[in-house]
Every structure is written in C-alpha cells, then in structure tokens.
Write a protein that holds these residues in place. Sequence first.
Motif, PDB file in Angstrom:
ATOM      1  N   ALA A 136      42.195 -17.304  -8.226  1.00 40.68           N
ATOM      2  CA  ALA A 136      41.314 -17.831  -9.270  1.00 40.68           C
ATOM      3  C   ALA A 136      42.032 -18.679 -10.306  1.00 40.68           C
ATOM      4  O   ALA A 136      41.376 -19.307 -11.146  1.00 40.68           O
ATOM      5  N   GLY A 137      43.361 -18.688 -10.285  1.00 34.51           N
ATOM      6  CA  GLY A 137      44.101 -19.528 -11.221  1.00 34.51           C
ATOM      7  C   GLY A 137      44.019 -19.091 -12.663  1.00 34.51           C
ATOM      8  O   GLY A 137      44.239 -19.900 -13.574  1.00 34.51           O
ATOM      9  N   ASP A 138      43.700 -17.826 -12.933  1.00 35.07           N
ATOM     10  CA  ASP A 138      43.587 -17.372 -14.321  1.00 35.07           C
ATOM     11  C   ASP A 138      44.636 -16.307 -14.650  1.00 35.07           C
ATOM     12  O   ASP A 138      44.409 -15.427 -15.482  1.00 35.07           O
ATOM     13  N   GLY A 139      45.804 -16.402 -13.972  1.00 36.19           N
ATOM     14  CA  GLY A 139      46.878 -15.445 -14.244  1.00 36.19           C
ATOM     15  C   GLY A 139      46.459 -14.031 -13.931  1.00 36.19           C
ATOM     16  O   GLY A 139      45.989 -13.752 -12.832  1.00 36.19           O
ATOM     17  N   ARG A 140      46.603 -13.175 -14.934  1.00 31.85           N
ATOM     18  CA  ARG A 140      46.195 -11.793 -14.754  1.00 31.85           C
ATOM     19  C   ARG A 140      44.795 -11.537 -15.320  1.00 31.85           C
ATOM     20  O   ARG A 140      44.471 -10.413 -15.719  1.00 31.85           O
ATOM     21  N   GLY A 141      43.994 -12.579 -15.320  1.00 30.09           N
ATOM     22  CA  GLY A 141      42.623 -12.443 -15.790  1.00 30.09           C
ATOM     23  C   GLY A 141      41.729 -11.776 -14.758  1.00 30.09           C
ATOM     24  O   GLY A 141      42.152 -11.442 -13.653  1.00 30.09           O
TER      25      GLY A 141
ATOM     26  N   ARG B  10      51.748 -10.894  -2.221  1.00 30.97           N
ATOM     27  CA  ARG B  10      50.881 -11.860  -2.900  1.00 30.97           C
ATOM     28  C   ARG B  10      49.624 -11.167  -3.439  1.00 30.97           C
ATOM     29  O   ARG B  10      48.500 -11.435  -3.012  1.00 30.97           O
ATOM     30  N   THR B  11      49.819 -10.275  -4.373  1.00 33.11           N
ATOM     31  CA  THR B  11      48.723  -9.511  -4.950  1.00 33.11           C
ATOM     32  C   THR B  11      49.126  -9.030  -6.331  1.00 33.11           C
ATOM     33  O   THR B  11      50.324  -8.916  -6.643  1.00 33.11           O
ATOM     34  N   PHE B  12      48.134  -8.759  -7.161  1.00 31.38           N
ATOM     35  CA  PHE B  12      48.383  -8.147  -8.461  1.00 31.38           C
ATOM     36  C   PHE B  12      48.214  -6.637  -8.388  1.00 31.38           C
ATOM     37  O   PHE B  12      48.165  -5.959  -9.409  1.00 31.38           O
ATOM     38  N   GLY B  13      48.082  -6.128  -7.169  1.00 34.88           N
ATOM     39  CA  GLY B  13      47.941  -4.685  -6.983  1.00 34.88           C
ATOM     40  C   GLY B  13      46.510  -4.263  -6.721  1.00 34.88           C
ATOM     41  O   GLY B  13      45.627  -5.078  -6.438  1.00 34.88           O
ATOM     42  N   GLU B  14      46.272  -2.978  -6.813  1.00 35.32           N
ATOM     43  CA  GLU B  14      44.950  -2.442  -6.522  1.00 35.32           C
ATOM     44  C   GLU B  14      43.935  -2.850  -7.580  1.00 35.32           C
ATOM     45  O   GLU B  14      44.292  -3.122  -8.737  1.00 35.32           O
ATOM     46  N   MET B  15      42.668  -2.900  -7.162  1.00 34.23           N
ATOM     47  CA  MET B  15      41.612  -3.252  -8.110  1.00 34.23           C
ATOM     48  C   MET B  15      40.313  -2.541  -7.739  1.00 34.23           C
ATOM     49  O   MET B  15      40.118  -2.115  -6.597  1.00 34.23           O
ATOM     50  N   ASP B  16      39.457  -2.423  -8.722  1.00 37.07           N
ATOM     51  CA  ASP B  16      38.069  -2.006  -8.516  1.00 37.07           C
ATOM     52  C   ASP B  16      37.237  -3.243  -8.814  1.00 37.07           C
ATOM     53  O   ASP B  16      36.952  -3.561  -9.967  1.00 37.07           O
ATOM     54  N   TRP B  17      36.874  -3.974  -7.762  1.00 45.23           N
ATOM     55  CA  TRP B  17      36.309  -5.302  -7.979  1.00 45.23           C
ATOM     56  C   TRP B  17      34.965  -5.260  -8.706  1.00 45.23           C
ATOM     57  O   TRP B  17      34.156  -4.369  -8.480  1.00 45.23           O
ATOM     58  N   GLN B  18      34.772  -6.273  -9.551  1.00 39.77           N
ATOM     59  CA  GLN B  18      33.576  -6.367 -10.381  1.00 39.77           C
ATOM     60  C   GLN B  18      32.832  -7.694 -10.207  1.00 39.77           C
ATOM     61  O   GLN B  18      31.700  -7.836 -10.683  1.00 39.77           O
ATOM     62  N   TYR B  19      33.456  -8.655  -9.523  1.00 43.20           N
ATOM     63  CA  TYR B  19      32.859  -9.984  -9.371  1.00 43.20           C
ATOM     64  C   TYR B  19      33.116 -10.524  -7.960  1.00 43.20           C
ATOM     65  O   TYR B  19      33.988 -10.026  -7.240  1.00 43.20           O
ATOM     66  N   ILE B  20      32.356 -11.549  -7.608  1.00 43.96           N
ATOM     67  CA  ILE B  20      32.612 -12.325  -6.391  1.00 43.96           C
ATOM     68  C   ILE B  20      32.889 -13.761  -6.813  1.00 43.96           C
ATOM     69  O   ILE B  20      32.121 -14.338  -7.600  1.00 43.96           O
ATOM     70  N   THR B  21      33.965 -14.342  -6.304  1.00 42.00           N
ATOM     71  CA  THR B  21      34.331 -15.713  -6.639  1.00 42.00           C
ATOM     72  C   THR B  21      34.228 -16.597  -5.402  1.00 42.00           C
ATOM     73  O   THR B  21      34.798 -16.277  -4.355  1.00 42.00           O
ATOM     74  N   ILE B  22      33.519 -17.713  -5.536  1.00 44.13           N
ATOM     75  CA  ILE B  22      33.281 -18.642  -4.428  1.00 44.13           C
ATOM     76  C   ILE B  22      34.226 -19.838  -4.521  1.00 44.13           C
ATOM     77  O   ILE B  22      34.403 -20.435  -5.583  1.00 44.13           O
ATOM     78  N   HIS B  23      34.830 -20.183  -3.366  1.00 43.25           N
ATOM     79  CA  HIS B  23      35.747 -21.323  -3.254  1.00 43.25           C
ATOM     80  C   HIS B  23      35.318 -22.215  -2.087  1.00 43.25           C
ATOM     81  O   HIS B  23      34.593 -21.784  -1.191  1.00 43.25           O
ATOM     82  N   ASN B  24      35.800 -23.460  -2.086  1.00 45.88           N
ATOM     83  CA  ASN B  24      35.761 -24.334  -0.907  1.00 45.88           C
ATOM     84  C   ASN B  24      37.193 -24.575  -0.442  1.00 45.88           C
ATOM     85  O   ASN B  24      38.096 -24.779  -1.269  1.00 45.88           O
ATOM     86  N   THR B  25      37.411 -24.581   0.856  1.00 43.52           N
ATOM     87  CA  THR B  25      38.775 -24.699   1.383  1.00 43.52           C
ATOM     88  C   THR B  25      39.330 -26.117   1.326  1.00 43.52           C
ATOM     89  O   THR B  25      40.543 -26.311   1.406  1.00 43.52           O
ATOM     90  N   ALA B  26      38.467 -27.122   1.251  1.00 41.93           N
ATOM     91  CA  ALA B  26      38.898 -28.527   1.190  1.00 41.93           C
ATOM     92  C   ALA B  26      39.733 -28.929   2.407  1.00 41.93           C
ATOM     93  O   ALA B  26      40.742 -29.619   2.290  1.00 41.93           O
TER      94      ALA B  26
END
Length: 421
Positions: free
Chosen positions: A76-81, A17-33
């Motif tokens: 994030a629900g943005d495909g490979r974005g 369940r991953t798109f592979g390795e990354m060099d992260w550039q952002y932090i995304t905040i979620h609520n678990t609901a």
Amino acid sequence: MASYKETTMLLPLSDTRTFGEMDWQYITIHNTANRVSARSEAMYVHSGKSEVTYHFAIDDRECVQIQRLNMSCWHAGDGRGDGNTKSVALEICYSLDKGDSRYPVAEDNAAHKSAKLLLSKGFGIDRLRNHQIWSGKYCPHRMLDNNGWEPFKRKVAKYMEELKESKKTRLSTPDFIEKIKDGAIKGWETHGILPSLTIAQAILESDSGNSELAVRANAIFGIKASTDPSWTRIYKKKTSEWINGKYVEVLAGFKSYKSWDESIRDRLLYLTTRCIGGVYIYKNLIGEVDYKRACQKIYDDGYATDPKYPGKLIDIIEKYKLYEYDKKALKESGVDFMDKQVIIAYWSDGDLPNAEALFNAIGAGLLTKTKDARIYKDKGAFIVQVGGYDIKGADKKVFGDDRLATLKEVAKFAEEIKGGR
C-alpha cells in the motif's frame, strides 16, 4: 455472474517481505499494470525479484492466493500504516492495455472475491479501499482512468447481497444427508458399498449438493462421461486437469442424471464394474464393513489423487456420525436365508465383484470360489451360482449375458430374497 477458480500458491513462512501477523480490517484494490496472468504474477512474487507482495492476484479465470490472510504484505505504500499492516491486497491483472477484453472480466471477479472476503468478516462496503487512498499513488490506474471506483464499489455491494441470498437458499449438509441416505443404504444391499462412504463422498464431491454439477446435472460424484461411451446425457464444464506436469484448463464432459438417486445408483455400478486391463479395480472395496478401511481402499484403488482424501472422508463420516447408517444397513442384511447356510459360488475372478455384492446383499453364507459345490450341498447348504459356467450342485443360478447384466440380476435376486423374509 463471476466465474473463477481459486488456487493457493502460498509464500513460505520464512519470507521476510511482511510486517508480521495482522487481523485484517480492510481490502485494498490494485491494478498490476502488465499483461500477464494471475498465476504468472504469483510466480514473480515467489521469485523474490520484487519487494512488493500481496494476498491475491486475480484474472479472468483464476484467483491465486499468495499470502496468508493473517499475514501483512508490502503493497500500500504507507509504511507501517493500516494499508500495509491491516488490509488484504487484491491485484487485478491484464490492466495495461485498454483494449484487453480480459480485464473487465478480471475486475468483475475481483468484485466477487472482495464481496466474499467482506462477508467472511461481517464487514460492510465501508472497509473497501484502493491503493490511492492509502498513499496517493495512481492505482488502480485502469479503474481510476474510467471513473470506475464508485461503480466497482456498487458491484461489490451487489455481489454481497447476492451471496447473502444464496446462503439463505443453500442446502445444509444435514438436509443433503437426509435426501440421499436411503439410496446410500440400499447401495449396501445391492452392491456391498458402505452407506457412510457413499454419503461422505457425495458431501465432499458435491459440496453437500450445492455444486454446479449437483444443481444443474444432478451429478453428486462428478463421474466423467468418458468412463461410459454409451451414456448420452452429458454436462460440459471447464475443469483443471493435471497434464504433462501442470494443471491445464479443459472442457470436460460429465455424466448428467435425472435425479440424485440415479447418480448414486450409477456410482455404485461404476465401483462394482469398473474394469481396467481385465482388473476390477474396486473389487476389494465391495463388502468392506469398516468405514476407515473403505476410505483408504477407495483412495488406494485410484479414485482420487489427493493424499488427504481418506482423511477428509473419515472426518466427514465422524462429524455427521454416518457410521450409524452402516450399522443400520449391516443389521438389516444379517439374516439367514431360508434357514440354511448360503454358499455364494463363482467360477472366475471376473465374477468376484458380483458374487461379493450378492454376498453382502443377503448377509449370510460363505463366499467361495469353487467348481464343485456338492461338498457344501451335502451339508445342507443352499448354493447360489453367480455368473460363469455351470457349477455342479447349484440350487440357484444368477447370471446375465455379460457381467453388467449379471449385476442387474444380482440386484433383482437380492430384492426377491428381501421380499421373502
């Protein structure tokens, strides 16, 4: 101020369940609901019942890391974005019920964790995102319901400034070593514990003097108050204990001290007098002159449960060349006493730790278990009796009303010897 424990429950590298390795550039905040804890969220991700994965779940007490920071997640629900492939995901727990008092604390903890992550990469607040920005989904719903996204960003920015300031005032490891090295060296003279071991443990246990216990209680080894019922100065803090096969958060009492030097002296006393079931559990540590063996022995004797503990200590000793303090201590103690061979004699095994402490303090003679030292006296030796009953032929008797009192007399006698050289 945010307060939470950081725990790791990483997914196996085989998880798909991953798109592979990354060099992260952002932090995304979620609520678990939902109404479950961060640990329960992590366990659910591990179960494989959901396609969604994320890097951290955080609640009012704990931040659990689920995925490695160099691996992407489906969140994030943005495909490979960039949301999925270039951002670290934080899920804030307990967001379902508006009246849940745990959520505001969890959100505050998330702001603090976000600040730490951004600073670790040298990023600014402009790298902070929420789920809605990437895909339009109404998430983090609790934050958006309260028009709380901008206040959350301001809180992250505030924590970033506080963390930068605390980093400026943080005590460096070399400075910490300089503050405690004399007490550690003296510990070899009085108790036979290598200075390198003392310093390395202090660095590891107290985060180089920057931990809560070190700052607020001068406790750089984290010795529990329960080991000494007579101790009256106690500092209480929450900690995790392994109970019945799982970690449980408990309020524990730790010894508090007037200074770091007092903490060092008490830890030396602990190692040389700790007795369980009639056995002095650290007696094989006393007098050990090889730092690698000392690091292994203190682990084998039960000081820590982490199997990597000896290696961590050795790495610290070698990184900061702490073995140089061992050389200094051993050189200073290696002088013959009164130009004679000194025999340190003891009657029973219970007195062995104190006898070994004295042997290492004066650095001369032959440590021997004997009831009759005359054979050595006939050869011109100076006989020192430590504890126990009278030993025939002893020139000097060092003992107290009990073994703790004897240890104090050992330290006193060792100082007299040093002063007379």
